[in-house]
Design a protein around this motif. Structure first.
Motif, PDB file in Angstrom:
ATOM      1  N   PHE A  70      53.693  64.564  16.969  1.00 58.76           N
ATOM      2  CA  PHE A  70      54.073  63.607  15.916  1.00 58.76           C
ATOM      3  C   PHE A  70      54.323  62.218  16.497  1.00 58.76           C
ATOM      4  O   PHE A  70      54.074  61.207  15.835  1.00 58.76           O
ATOM      5  CB  PHE A  70      55.287  64.117  15.147  1.00 58.76           C
ATOM      6  N   ALA A  71      54.827  62.154  17.745  1.00 56.53           N
ATOM      7  CA  ALA A  71      54.980  60.852  18.396  1.00 56.53           C
ATOM      8  C   ALA A  71      53.613  60.205  18.601  1.00 56.53           C
ATOM      9  O   ALA A  71      53.471  58.974  18.515  1.00 56.53           O
ATOM     10  CB  ALA A  71      55.699  61.013  19.738  1.00 56.53           C
ATOM     11  N   SER A  72      52.591  61.023  18.839  1.00 53.91           N
ATOM     12  CA  SER A  72      51.238  60.512  19.013  1.00 53.91           C
ATOM     13  C   SER A  72      50.725  59.852  17.737  1.00 53.91           C
ATOM     14  O   SER A  72      49.884  58.949  17.788  1.00 53.91           O
ATOM     15  CB  SER A  72      50.291  61.648  19.421  1.00 53.91           C
ATOM     16  N   ALA A  73      51.227  60.302  16.578  1.00 55.98           N
ATOM     17  CA  ALA A  73      50.835  59.686  15.308  1.00 55.98           C
ATOM     18  C   ALA A  73      51.235  58.215  15.283  1.00 55.98           C
ATOM     19  O   ALA A  73      50.491  57.361  14.786  1.00 55.98           O
ATOM     20  CB  ALA A  73      51.485  60.433  14.142  1.00 55.98           C
ATOM     21  N   VAL A  74      52.418  57.917  15.834  1.00 56.30           N
ATOM     22  CA  VAL A  74      52.867  56.520  15.904  1.00 56.30           C
ATOM     23  C   VAL A  74      51.939  55.722  16.806  1.00 56.30           C
ATOM     24  O   VAL A  74      51.546  54.592  16.487  1.00 56.30           O
ATOM     25  CB  VAL A  74      54.316  56.442  16.425  1.00 56.30           C
ATOM     26  N   ILE A  75      51.548  56.324  17.937  1.00 58.97           N
ATOM     27  CA  ILE A  75      50.654  55.653  18.879  1.00 58.97           C
ATOM     28  C   ILE A  75      49.304  55.357  18.228  1.00 58.97           C
ATOM     29  O   ILE A  75      48.706  54.295  18.444  1.00 58.97           O
ATOM     30  CB  ILE A  75      50.465  56.514  20.146  1.00 58.97           C
ATOM     31  N   ILE A  76      48.809  56.297  17.432  1.00 58.91           N
ATOM     32  CA  ILE A  76      47.542  56.101  16.713  1.00 58.91           C
ATOM     33  C   ILE A  76      47.650  54.887  15.796  1.00 58.91           C
ATOM     34  O   ILE A  76      46.754  54.029  15.758  1.00 58.91           O
ATOM     35  CB  ILE A  76      47.180  57.365  15.901  1.00 58.91           C
ATOM     36  N   GLY A  77      48.752  54.786  15.056  1.00 54.89           N
ATOM     37  CA  GLY A  77      48.955  53.644  14.179  1.00 54.89           C
ATOM     38  C   GLY A  77      49.103  52.349  14.950  1.00 54.89           C
ATOM     39  O   GLY A  77      48.567  51.309  14.558  1.00 54.89           O
ATOM     40  N   VAL A  78      49.819  52.394  16.076  1.00 54.35           N
ATOM     41  CA  VAL A  78      50.001  51.202  16.908  1.00 54.35           C
ATOM     42  C   VAL A  78      48.648  50.666  17.370  1.00 54.35           C
ATOM     43  O   VAL A  78      48.380  49.454  17.309  1.00 54.35           O
ATOM     44  CB  VAL A  78      50.902  51.505  18.129  1.00 54.35           C
ATOM     45  N   SER A  79      47.782  51.563  17.836  1.00 52.27           N
ATOM     46  CA  SER A  79      46.473  51.121  18.327  1.00 52.27           C
ATOM     47  C   SER A  79      45.636  50.518  17.199  1.00 52.27           C
ATOM     48  O   SER A  79      44.914  49.538  17.399  1.00 52.27           O
ATOM     49  CB  SER A  79      45.726  52.279  18.989  1.00 52.27           C
ATOM     50  N   LEU A  80      45.738  51.073  15.997  1.00 52.73           N
ATOM     51  CA  LEU A  80      45.030  50.503  14.845  1.00 52.73           C
ATOM     52  C   LEU A  80      45.561  49.099  14.539  1.00 52.73           C
ATOM     53  O   LEU A  80      44.787  48.187  14.236  1.00 52.73           O
ATOM     54  CB  LEU A  80      45.190  51.394  13.618  1.00 52.73           C
ATOM     55  N   GLY A  81      46.870  48.939  14.628  1.00 50.67           N
ATOM     56  CA  GLY A  81      47.463  47.639  14.366  1.00 50.67           C
ATOM     57  C   GLY A  81      47.145  46.611  15.437  1.00 50.67           C
ATOM     58  O   GLY A  81      47.002  45.436  15.152  1.00 50.67           O
ATOM     59  N   LEU A  82      46.994  47.075  16.686  1.00 50.18           N
ATOM     60  CA  LEU A  82      46.735  46.163  17.799  1.00 50.18           C
ATOM     61  C   LEU A  82      45.300  45.668  17.831  1.00 50.18           C
ATOM     62  O   LEU A  82      45.043  44.480  18.018  1.00 50.18           O
ATOM     63  CB  LEU A  82      47.063  46.855  19.129  1.00 50.18           C
TER      64      LEU A  82
END
Length: 268
Positions: free
Chosen positions: A9-21
């Motif tokens: 579930f922490a990886s879900a945040v990372i996925i969103g971060v990369s999309l935002g970056l």
């Protein structure tokens, strides 16, 4: 919740971060996270990925809409064949794939393995597009939209097919198509791409609702964390060199693609 689930579930945040970056790329990690960390079956994971990618991209597209960086006419021309392709792929093609896909002698390629191998090939293509140095496009940025209707329709259909099979948004295919075939400026191409990705991914997911048993609680939590991540990534994007980040992420995706091929075909 055990440590593995927390990592997933922490990886879900990372996925969103990369999309935002970087405006893309993060969706390519969704299926591996769901399959290898959270233990979701590969075909179901591609369905979940469509919902996560679609919802997260939709939220991301709002920022571009506010800045008038979405070309709705171009999105419509590109998206219609893509919508049709992704829906038909999820509704009919994926359920119709045999299991095993084929057998030669004593070797059998299972449906789940075939999907992951195909997904890894898409990852390798995505990593190449992120790693390579892009030359300045002289036609980019003139703001004059010119449609090559047959090629846009063909590209939309191909992207829809790929999205339907592997559950990835396909931004690395859509953005170059919008810049080259519709002559959109890069920032507008990214905004338009996010809108196309969100719509076709969510439409593709609708094709799965009748065919799959959806764990809505898990899916909503994972998606919500990814959406939180895209806000974090958008904020960080002002402080981090986008070019260096995109190339570094490309190398990471390349490694992941090689790992999946090795895991599925070699270390059986």
């Amino acid at each position: 919740m055990d440590l593995v689930n927390i990592i997933g579930f922490a990886s879900a945040v990372i996925i969103g971060v990369s999309l935002g970056l970087i405006g893309g790329g993060g969706s390519i990690l969704t299926v591996p996270v769901l399959v290898y960390i959270l233990g979701v079956e590969p075909v179901l994971a591609t369905a979940y990925s469509l919902f996560v990618v679609g919802s997260t991209s939709l939220v991301g597209s709002f920022t571009y809409m506010k800045k008038n960086l979405v070309d709705y006419k171009t999105a419509l021309v590109f998206a219609v064949p893509s919508f049709i392709a992704v829906f038909l792929t999820r509704k009919f093609l994926v359920p119709a794939l045999p299991d095993p896909l084929f057998s030669i002698g004593g070797f059998e390629l299972a449906k789940s393995v075939g999907i992951m191998v195909f997904f890894s090939i898409i990852m390798l293509a995505a990593s190449y597009s992120m790693i390579k140095e892009k030359k300045t496009n002289k036609e980019e940025g003139n703001g004059e939209v010119k449609f090559n209707f047959p090629m846009i329709a063909l590209e939309g259909s191909v992207v829809g097919l790929v999205t339907g099979i592997v559950g990835a948004g396909g931004g690395f295919l859509i953005i170059p198509a919008l810049v080259i075939l519709a002559k959109l400026p890069m920032k507008m191409a990214v905004g338009t791409s996010l809108l196309i990705i969100s719509a076709k991914s969510l439409i593709g997911f609708l094709g799965d609702v009748a065919n799959q048993t959806i764990d809505w609680k898990m899916l909503i939590i994972f998606t919500a964390l990814s959406i939180i991540g895209i806000f974090i990534g958008s904020s960080l994007s002002k402080k981090i060199n986008e070019k260096a980040l995109k190339k570094g992420f490309g190398w990471f995706v390349l490694g992941m693609g090689i790992y999946i091929i090795s895991k599925e075909l070699i270390f059986v």
